[in-house]
Design a protein around this motif. Structure first.
Motif, PDB file in Angstrom:
ATOM      1  N   ARG A 208       3.359  -7.047   3.476  1.00 49.73           N
ATOM      2  CA  ARG A 208       2.732  -7.097   2.314  1.00 49.73           C
ATOM      3  C   ARG A 208       3.164  -5.963   1.375  1.00 49.73           C
ATOM      4  NH1 ARG A 208      -0.203 -10.644  -0.230  1.00 49.73           N
ATOM      5  NH2 ARG A 208      -1.431 -11.346   1.475  1.00 49.73           N
ATOM      6  N   PHE A 209       3.509  -4.755   2.000  1.00 56.28           N
ATOM      7  CA  PHE A 209       4.189  -3.730   1.265  1.00 56.28           C
ATOM      8  C   PHE A 209       5.429  -3.965   0.524  1.00 56.28           C
ATOM      9  CE2 PHE A 209       1.118  -0.975   3.704  1.00 56.28           C
ATOM     10  CZ  PHE A 209       0.143  -0.580   2.678  1.00 56.28           C
ATOM     11  N   GLN A 210       6.069  -4.850   1.378  1.00 56.85           N
ATOM     12  CA  GLN A 210       7.491  -5.339   0.753  1.00 56.85           C
ATOM     13  C   GLN A 210       7.267  -6.115  -0.422  1.00 56.85           C
ATOM     14  OE1 GLN A 210       9.705  -7.325   3.799  1.00 56.85           O
ATOM     15  NE2 GLN A 210      10.312  -5.439   5.105  1.00 56.85           N
ATOM     16  N   GLN A 211       6.221  -6.834  -0.593  1.00 51.65           N
ATOM     17  CA  GLN A 211       5.996  -7.518  -1.675  1.00 51.65           C
ATOM     18  C   GLN A 211       5.629  -6.680  -2.888  1.00 51.65           C
ATOM     19  OE1 GLN A 211       3.042 -10.539  -0.123  1.00 51.65           O
ATOM     20  NE2 GLN A 211       4.598 -11.959  -1.034  1.00 51.65           N
ATOM     21  N   ASP A 212       4.804  -5.708  -2.626  1.00 53.00           N
ATOM     22  CA  ASP A 212       4.513  -4.685  -3.732  1.00 53.00           C
ATOM     23  C   ASP A 212       5.631  -4.237  -4.168  1.00 53.00           C
ATOM     24  OD1 ASP A 212       2.049  -5.343  -3.254  1.00 53.00           O
ATOM     25  OD2 ASP A 212       1.534  -3.647  -1.804  1.00 53.00           O
ATOM     26  N   ILE A 213       6.653  -3.696  -3.414  1.00 54.96           N
ATOM     27  CA  ILE A 213       7.882  -3.142  -3.731  1.00 54.96           C
ATOM     28  C   ILE A 213       8.852  -4.024  -4.641  1.00 54.96           C
ATOM     29  CG2 ILE A 213      10.007  -2.127  -2.806  1.00 54.96           C
ATOM     30  CD1 ILE A 213       8.522  -0.842  -0.347  1.00 54.96           C
ATOM     31  N   ALA A 214       8.765  -5.454  -4.422  1.00 53.67           N
ATOM     32  CA  ALA A 214       9.459  -6.128  -5.060  1.00 53.67           C
ATOM     33  C   ALA A 214       8.810  -6.213  -6.376  1.00 53.67           C
ATOM     34  CB  ALA A 214       9.725  -7.524  -4.246  1.00 53.67           C
ATOM     35  N   ASP A 215       7.572  -6.466  -6.473  1.00 52.57           N
ATOM     36  CA  ASP A 215       6.987  -6.368  -7.741  1.00 52.57           C
ATOM     37  C   ASP A 215       7.443  -5.304  -8.673  1.00 52.57           C
ATOM     38  OD1 ASP A 215       5.556  -8.870  -6.981  1.00 52.57           O
ATOM     39  OD2 ASP A 215       3.812  -7.968  -6.288  1.00 52.57           O
TER      40      ASP A 215
END
Length: 420
Positions: free
Chosen positions: A56-63
């Protein structure tokens, strides 16, 4: 008359056992109990796993990376300066200047950055889905491991009960003077052996439950009653059902596309971005006022070409990884599909053998009670029946696991929901 009586008994008991087995199978078909937890509880459990939180944190990083690429990595720069001028005649004047400068993306770099940001978000989303699937695989393995140990406990418990019945029969025959004390000793030895096996199975089951509760505290521990009957494979159970929608393969494809975009973007950076600015100045104590425009173009060198070469290498690696993943996924899909078919076939054969062995065991126990065979022969048949029943039970669980694993890999069991 004894052989004739034994033959009659054998036929009667055979028909009784066959009828009871058929009735039991019919009841099992009608009252199948699901072996898996509630889907909503599974989703809640998977979402809270540490690996899923990391994804989920990877998605935040991508955003955040997408937002950075939209705005660009360049920043405005404010420059202030003041100069004191000394002229002939000891006249001193001051000059002030202020300028605002910023590099500007050109040659289509902005469009490339927007595409990179969007592609990065797609990669993070599919990476999260792939992590969901891998976590679900692990949960499924752990769950069935606990069912296997629980089934072993039940199996050894049932066999122990039958062995105690045989021991009681031996004790009655010895007391009546119809059998030697050795028969009772053999029966007691068999009971002790099964008690030890049951204790070992209970310890293994307790350890497995501890592991399950530690990793998945939200799940209710499994309680095994009646095993459902595995279903045979159909035309839907083929490799294509897994290959058509596979997160791991989709992730590798997106990563290869992302690496190609990065290569194209890095190649554009061989042409440096210009720095544009506006400036205003006051000279000679304000006697002169200046307003102007400035542009600076960095001169690219070997470093930028090296960055392009590095990006090309990463793109090549990503493409090679895609080929490797495609082969890996195909092999795993083939394995899962074959196991889906093979485990069912193995279970059917062992289940038939179990039924026959149980019939023989019950008949031989009755025959020993009537004094028609020796206890050693009855124990040997009982041992064979025990081993066959245990193998058939484990094969049934293996077939059910293979069935669930195929449905999981085909995304028909616990499918990923983008809203979770």
């Amino acid at each position: 008359m004894k052989p004739l009586y034994f033959s009659h008994t054998l036929v009667t008991l055979t028909l009784t056992v066959l009828f009871s087995s058929a009735a039991a199978e019919n009841i099992s078909d009608k009252k199948q109990e699901t072996l898996l937890p509630d889907s909503a509880l599974i989703r809640q459990t998977l979402t809270q796993l540490p690996g899923m939180r990391a994804s989920r944190f990877q998605q935040d990083i991508a955003d955040a990376q997408d937002q950075k690429l939209q705005s660009g990595g360049h920043e405005w720069q404010l420059r202030l300066s003041q100069t004191e001028r000394k002229e002939t005649g000891n006249v001193r004047t001051r000059d002030q200047e202020v300028s605002l400068e910023r590099p500007v993306r050109w040659f289509g770099k902005t469009e490339h950055d927007l595409r990179l940001g969007e592609k990065g978000r797609e990669v993070a989303k599919i990476a999260y889905a792939d992590s969901w699937h891998e976590s679900a695989r692990t949960l499924l393995n752990d769950w069935f491991d606990s069912l296997r140990t629980q089934a072993a406990v039940q199996q050894f418990g049932e066999q122990l009960q039958l062995s105690r019945q045989l021991r009681d029969i031996a004790a009655k025959r010895v007391k009546a003077g119809e059998a030697a004390k050795l028969d009772l000793q053999l029966a007691e030895t068999e009971v002790s052996k099964l008690e030890a096996q049951l204790q070992t199975a209970e310890m293994q089951h307790a350890r497995q439950l501890e592991l399950l509760q530690y990793h998945y505290p939200a799940l209710t521990l499994p309680v095994l009653h009646t095993l459902p009957v595995p279903s045979p494979a159909t035309a839907e159970h083929r490799i294509e059902a897994i290959m058509e929608d596979n997160h791991e393969l989709e992730l590798a494809t997106l990563e290869a596309d992302y690496a190609k975009l990065q290569l194209s973007r890095t190649a554009k950076d061989e042409m440096p971005d210009p720095v544009i600015g506006i400036r205003a100045a006051r000279e000679r104590n304000g006697q002169d006022t200046l307003v102007g425009f400035s542009i600076a173009i960095p001169l690219g060198g070997q470093s930028r070409r090296a960055d392009t070469g590095q990006a090309a290498g990463k793109a090549g690696m990503a493409q090679a990884k895609l080929d490797v993943v495609r082969q890996k996924v195909w092999r795993e899909a083939l394995k899962v599909t074959q196991q889906r078919n093979q485990m069912y076939t193995i279970w059917k054969a062992l289940d038939q053998a179990k039924r026959q062995s149980e019939q023989q065991s019950q008949l031989m126990m009755k025959a020993y009670q009537l004094g028609e065979i020796s206890l050693s022969d009855s124990l040997q048949i009982r041992k064979t029946a025990t081993e066959t029943a245990f193998s058939a039970q484990q094969a049934q669980l293996d077939a059910l696991f293979a069935e669930a694993r195929f449905e999981l890999d085909a995304h028909r069991l616990w499918p990923f929901d983008a809203h979770h």
